[in-house]
Design a protein around this motif. Sequence first.
Motif, PDB file in Angstrom:
ATOM      1  N   UNK A  41      -3.263   8.007   2.166  1.00 52.00           N
ATOM      2  CA  UNK A  41      -4.710   7.988   2.410  1.00 52.00           C
ATOM      3  C   UNK A  41      -5.446   7.273   1.269  1.00 52.00           C
ATOM      4  N   UNK A  42      -4.996   7.504   0.037  1.00 49.84           N
ATOM      5  CA  UNK A  42      -5.659   6.885  -1.121  1.00 49.84           C
ATOM      6  C   UNK A  42      -5.599   5.366  -1.025  1.00 49.84           C
ATOM      7  N   UNK A  43      -4.451   4.827  -0.600  1.00 50.04           N
ATOM      8  CA  UNK A  43      -4.314   3.384  -0.428  1.00 50.04           C
ATOM      9  C   UNK A  43      -5.137   2.908   0.759  1.00 50.04           C
ATOM     10  N   UNK A  44      -5.039   3.637   1.859  1.00 48.51           N
ATOM     11  CA  UNK A  44      -5.714   3.246   3.092  1.00 48.51           C
ATOM     12  C   UNK A  44      -7.226   3.168   2.910  1.00 48.51           C
ATOM     13  N   UNK A  45      -7.822   4.209   2.361  1.00 48.38           N
ATOM     14  CA  UNK A  45      -9.281   4.238   2.238  1.00 48.38           C
ATOM     15  C   UNK A  45      -9.771   3.251   1.179  1.00 48.38           C
ATOM     16  N   UNK A  46      -8.982   3.025   0.116  1.00 45.28           N
ATOM     17  CA  UNK A  46      -9.378   2.008  -0.870  1.00 45.28           C
ATOM     18  C   UNK A  46      -9.388   0.623  -0.233  1.00 45.28           C
ATOM     19  N   UNK A  47      -8.415   0.355   0.631  1.00 50.24           N
ATOM     20  CA  UNK A  47      -8.400  -0.924   1.344  1.00 50.24           C
ATOM     21  C   UNK A  47      -9.587  -1.054   2.280  1.00 50.24           C
ATOM     22  N   UNK A 213      -6.191   1.993  -5.944  1.00 50.28           N
ATOM     23  CA  UNK A 213      -5.494   2.556  -4.773  1.00 50.28           C
ATOM     24  C   UNK A 213      -4.867   3.901  -5.091  1.00 50.28           C
ATOM     25  N   UNK A 214      -5.136   4.435  -6.239  1.00 50.05           N
ATOM     26  CA  UNK A 214      -4.615   5.741  -6.644  1.00 50.05           C
ATOM     27  C   UNK A 214      -5.722   6.508  -7.355  1.00 50.05           C
ATOM     28  N   UNK A 215      -5.356   7.658  -7.903  1.00 51.61           N
ATOM     29  CA  UNK A 215      -6.325   8.495  -8.617  1.00 51.61           C
ATOM     30  C   UNK A 215      -6.349   8.206 -10.111  1.00 51.61           C
ATOM     31  N   UNK A 216      -5.787   7.092 -10.544  1.00 48.96           N
ATOM     32  CA  UNK A 216      -5.744   6.783 -11.975  1.00 48.96           C
ATOM     33  C   UNK A 216      -7.132   6.681 -12.581  1.00 48.96           C
ATOM     34  N   UNK A 303       1.653   3.279 -12.367  1.00 52.46           N
ATOM     35  CA  UNK A 303       1.289   2.083 -11.612  1.00 52.46           C
ATOM     36  C   UNK A 303       2.500   1.571 -10.833  1.00 52.46           C
ATOM     37  N   UNK A 304       3.666   1.611 -11.445  1.00 56.15           N
ATOM     38  CA  UNK A 304       4.887   1.203 -10.744  1.00 56.15           C
ATOM     39  C   UNK A 304       5.147   2.119  -9.553  1.00 56.15           C
ATOM     40  N   UNK A 305       4.913   3.422  -9.726  1.00 56.97           N
ATOM     41  CA  UNK A 305       5.067   4.356  -8.608  1.00 56.97           C
ATOM     42  C   UNK A 305       4.089   4.029  -7.482  1.00 56.97           C
TER      43      UNK A 305
END
Length: 402
Positions: A41-47, A213-216, A303-305
């Motif tokens: 979801x984090x990737x999807x909504x950021x896109x 695309x993550x919570x970083x 970030x690699x993950x």
Amino acid sequence: MATDFWASSHYKRWIVDRGTLKESRSDDLQYVDDPEHLDFFAIFFANVITKLGKKLNFRQRVIATAIVFFRRFYIKNSYCETDPFIVIAACCYVAGKAEESPVHIKNMVAEARLFFSQQPYGVKYFPSDNSKLAEMEFYLVADLECDLTVFHPYRTLLSICKKESSNDLQTEAGEVGVGVDDGPRYWGSGDGQLELPDDAFQLAWSIVNDTYRSDLCLLYPPHLLAITALYLAVVLHGPTRELLQQQSHSVEATPVHSSPRRSSRQSSSTSLGHAKKPSQDFVAFFADLNISMPLVATIAQEIISLYTLWERYLEDSDLVDSARGTFYGHASAQTQSGGSHSGVSTPVESVDDVQKPHGATPTFLLQVLTRMRENRLSDMAQASSGRPVAVNKMLERTQAAG
């Protein structure tokens, strides 16, 4: 904008720990079969926010601010109790105002309604009434506690690599060290900058884009993300990596011996005779930073993950400002060559390690989201209160009060 990051609301209230993030997803975890779906979801909504932002001709900084607002909102709310698409529109609308790139509410509603109605989203229920977006803006700002100041890693990248003149550089003092007189700058003495080729700098910029695309952005200060992006760019950028390997070999091959002392006059004449500037020692530059390099290595692994997970996210995307291609191109080259032949270790796993058979698509994630909201609505309907799904917690309390 507040000029001191360490005194800003961003640092004081919106840098959270993993326990807080886990607690914020506790309701959603009850309605998903696999917790990994929430990471997708984090990737999807950021896109989605990125694409909508480009439709609105937003600068990258405005898009990044909208994503941060979206992340902050869902620290206090759940996917299963809200409509993320109206939240996305509100985040873009508020981010435009906060970053001095406002869009008229009619244009925002029209663009969002048209964009969300297209495939793969197929959202037919997005409201055409401007007042609905205005209402959602009120709840969003309330949940953000009116903290609309967001610091991003981009300014740090520009400062460290000296890509902007002093006249153009806005002094986000506490973040980049500009104008701070009561302590050392975080990159050491502050006298030098990292000399990167333009394409290597662009790679670092793209890596920063990908971190959203993550919570970083909720876990670490922006300057650490910027330095980690530079660290990865030095490793992933081919010419820069070769230079790093040459420096490593030269250090290993150079014998250590004592030299006779020379007078200052001799030293001065020698320096004048060698006008050619040696290549920058990247290892020494990062070693002299006034930060924790183990922490930078930890962020690099995260970030690699993210790239590992992102490779399993199947979407025909037109995003050109991502470093995904470079990351997996380098991973493939590392696998084919049997790994690095230098003493410099690269923070990239092999392709066999990062590729997995199962993934997710936008259509699948939308089905998961719909099922989550339906199940949550069913559970709430069976409760004694019988209240419908609220826009957010504040609206739920308002409805409860009558």
